[in-house]
Design an enzyme around this catalytic site. Structure first.
Site, PDB file in Angstrom:
ATOM      1  N   ASP A   1       0.580  -0.707   0.171  1.00 38.90           N
ATOM      2  CA  ASP A   1      -0.184   0.080  -0.199  1.00 38.90           C
ATOM      3  C   ASP A   1       1.132   1.663  -0.102  1.00 38.90           C
ATOM      4  OD1 ASP A   1      -2.009  -1.954  -0.019  1.00 38.90           O
ATOM      5  OD2 ASP A   1      -2.933  -1.377   1.927  1.00 38.90           O
ATOM      6  N   ASP A   2       0.025   2.264  -0.918  1.00 35.54           N
ATOM      7  CA  ASP A   2       0.102   3.800  -0.405  1.00 35.54           C
ATOM      8  C   ASP A   2       1.698   3.381  -1.092  1.00 35.54           C
ATOM      9  OD1 ASP A   2      -1.048   3.785   1.954  1.00 35.54           O
ATOM     10  OD2 ASP A   2       0.756   3.750   3.687  1.00 35.54           O
TER      11      ASP A   2
ATOM     12  N   HIS B   1      -6.587   3.399  -3.376  1.00 38.99           N
ATOM     13  CA  HIS B   1      -5.627   3.484  -2.726  1.00 38.99           C
ATOM     14  C   HIS B   1      -6.273   4.918  -1.970  1.00 38.99           C
ATOM     15  CE1 HIS B   1      -4.968   2.172   1.598  1.00 38.99           C
ATOM     16  NE2 HIS B   1      -3.895   2.931   1.889  1.00 38.99           N
TER      17      HIS B   1
ATOM     18  N   HIS C   1      -5.099   9.695   0.801  1.00 39.88           N
ATOM     19  CA  HIS C   1      -4.883   8.600   1.305  1.00 39.88           C
ATOM     20  C   HIS C   1      -5.792   9.295   2.787  1.00 39.88           C
ATOM     21  CE1 HIS C   1      -2.680   5.711   4.580  1.00 39.88           C
ATOM     22  NE2 HIS C   1      -3.199   5.083   3.437  1.00 39.88           N
TER      23      HIS C   1
ATOM     24  N   TYR D   1      -6.102   2.391   6.187  1.00 39.45           N
ATOM     25  CA  TYR D   1      -6.040   2.580   7.459  1.00 39.45           C
ATOM     26  C   TYR D   1      -7.097   0.898   8.106  1.00 39.45           C
ATOM     27  CZ  TYR D   1      -4.248   6.707   7.567  1.00 39.45           C
ATOM     28  OH  TYR D   1      -3.773   8.680   6.878  1.00 39.45           O
TER      29      TYR D   1
ATOM     30  N   HIS E   1       3.720  -1.731   3.127  1.00 35.53           N
ATOM     31  CA  HIS E   1       3.584  -0.697   2.308  1.00 35.53           C
ATOM     32  C   HIS E   1       4.529  -0.574   1.544  1.00 35.53           C
ATOM     33  CE1 HIS E   1       0.860  -0.712   5.860  1.00 35.53           C
ATOM     34  NE2 HIS E   1      -0.149   0.400   5.012  1.00 35.53           N
TER      35      HIS E   1
HETATM   36 ZN   LIG Z   1      -2.493   3.067   2.963  1.00 38.91          ZN
END
Ligand SMILES: [Zn+2]
Length: 206
Positions: free
Chosen positions: A33-34, A84, A88, A119, A172
């Site tokens: 993620d991210d 995503h 964020h 989250y 991540h």
């Molecule tokens: Zn995230």
């Protein structure tokens, strides 16, 4: 508190989302993620290549805008991407409209039927809207690469403790988590190989 494995009551609340993927085969699903994040995402993909492994990258729209070529590269290398959100944002502190707008904005740069809430925070109302257009993917195991000061050894232990066929694991590929992730990933990939697991992309799309 670090919830490494998600309790059943939470899973039941979002029954229509994906937590893990039941499979008789020895397959696990790594997700990152991210990103995309220059250097880190590339390094992750280089390691995955060494093990012929595929993964799913839940990207942030604003990062994709900044690093379009890297985002394309993820897909060209046989991995899968998911939405995503653009900024964020947490669903718990956003109205349904603001949340959906942010997801929509991300969808203009991320073409995918997969969505993961930042989250893991999404209200039931937001979830019900999102699931009309996306397969919502949570996770089975969240080893905690984002925990301040976590060691590679602990991260590996957390990952393997609850691992089973069909597990969806979240890491991540961000600046914050990059160091510990890149230290852990080679050991994890080797261990998974020894245990006979294949690593594949999340197979579903709405
Ligand atoms: Zn995230």
């Amino acid at each position: 508190m670090n919830i490494v494995s998600v309790p059943n009551w939470i899973r039941r609340f979002y029954r229509q989302a994906i937590w893990k993927i039941p499979t008789p085969e020895k397959v696990v699903y790594l997700t990152f993620d991210d990103g995309p994040t220059p250097m880190i995402t590339e390094s992750v993909m280089d390691l995955l290549d060494e093990y012929n492994a595929k993964a799913t990258f839940f990207c942030i729209g604003s990062q994709v805008e900044k690093h379009e070529r890297l985002f394309q590269n993820i897909q060209d290398r046989g991995h899968r991407v998911g939405n995503h959100t653009f900024n964020h944002i947490s669903g718990w502190s956003s109205t349904p409209k603001d949340y959906l707008d942010d997801v929509e904005r991300a969808s203009q740069v991320i073409s995918s039927g997969l969505f993961r809430p930042p989250y893991g925070r999404i209200t039931k109302k937001q979830f019900n809207q999102i699931k009309k257009r996306y397969t919502v993917v949570f996770w089975d195991i969240i080893p905690g690469d984002f925990i301040q000061g976590i060691t590679s050894k602990k991260l590996l232990k957390n990952t393997l403790k609850y691992l089973k066929s069909g597990s969806v694991i979240v890491f991540h590929d961000s600046i914050k988590c990059g160091d510990v992730l890149l230290e852990t990933l080679p050991v994890l990939l080797e261990e998974l190989k020894q245990r006979g697991y294949r690593l594949e992309v999340i197979p579903f799309e709405y």
